[in-house]
Design a protein around this motif. Structure first.
Motif: not given
Length: 187
Positions: A142-159
């Motif tokens: 869970l990524v909340g207000p004023n938080e950020a996420a950065e990740f490799s898109t070679m990992v299966p992902h969805a949001f």
């Protein structure tokens, strides 16, 4: 679109503005554009209509292009309007696109899709409001207000949105753009 007279006034204003920004007198612009100072004066003050060949010479002398000199001042080159994709539960404001990446603001109303995607590159987003549920492989983050996420898109992902709509600012490479923004944004 503005009326012809309004566009002519804008072109005259641009010519004078570019000339004065360079610190040039009418004589200096006249010499650079091979026009007479009196002709340039009448063009700048609106006492003479500018001919296409004169405009081309003036643009070249001022280090700009004819297109830039005569482009409309309509708001579409400044104001970014949202694109709503109700079926996908995402509204997108395409803020910037260069050769390598796309910056966009997104309003996410959908839940996390069950299908996780994989593509080359990296994604980055910061949450402006609400909470984003990010699925990365087996993890749920869970990524909340004023938080950020950065990740490799070679990992299966969805949001998706968690507990109500969320707004994010994201930077995507072009693979991420195709995957997350959908076909309507492709070149």
């Amino acid at each position: 679109m503005k009326q012809d007279g309004d566009l002519e006034a804008l072109v005259r204003q641009r010519i004078r503005g570019l000339r004065t920004a360079r610190g040039w007198s009418l004589d200096e612009l006249a010499a650079a554009s091979l026009l007479s100072p009196s002709t340039l004066s009448r063009i700048e003050t609106g006492h003479r209509r500018v001919a296409l060949d004169q405009l081309t010479a003036i643009a070249r002398a001022l280090g700009t292009t004819l297109d830039q000199l005569v482009e409309s001042d309509a708001d579409d080159d400044v104001v970014i309007r949202p694109h709503r994709d109700g079926a996908r539960g995402i509204t997108t404001w395409l803020l910037s696109r260069d050769s390598g990446q796309t910056v966009s603001k997104m309003r996410v109303t959908r839940k996390v899709p069950s299908e996780l995607r994989v593509h080359p590159g990296r994604d980055w987003f910061t949450v402006l409001s609400g909470t984003i549920e990010l699925r990365l492989g087996e993890r749920t983050i869970l990524v909340g207000p004023n938080e950020a996420a950065e990740f490799s898109t070679m990992v299966p992902h969805a949001f998706g949105a968690h507990g109500g709509p969320a707004e994010i600012l994201c930077i995507l490479d072009h693979e991420g753009e195709r995957s997350h923004l959908g076909p309507h944004h492709n070149h």
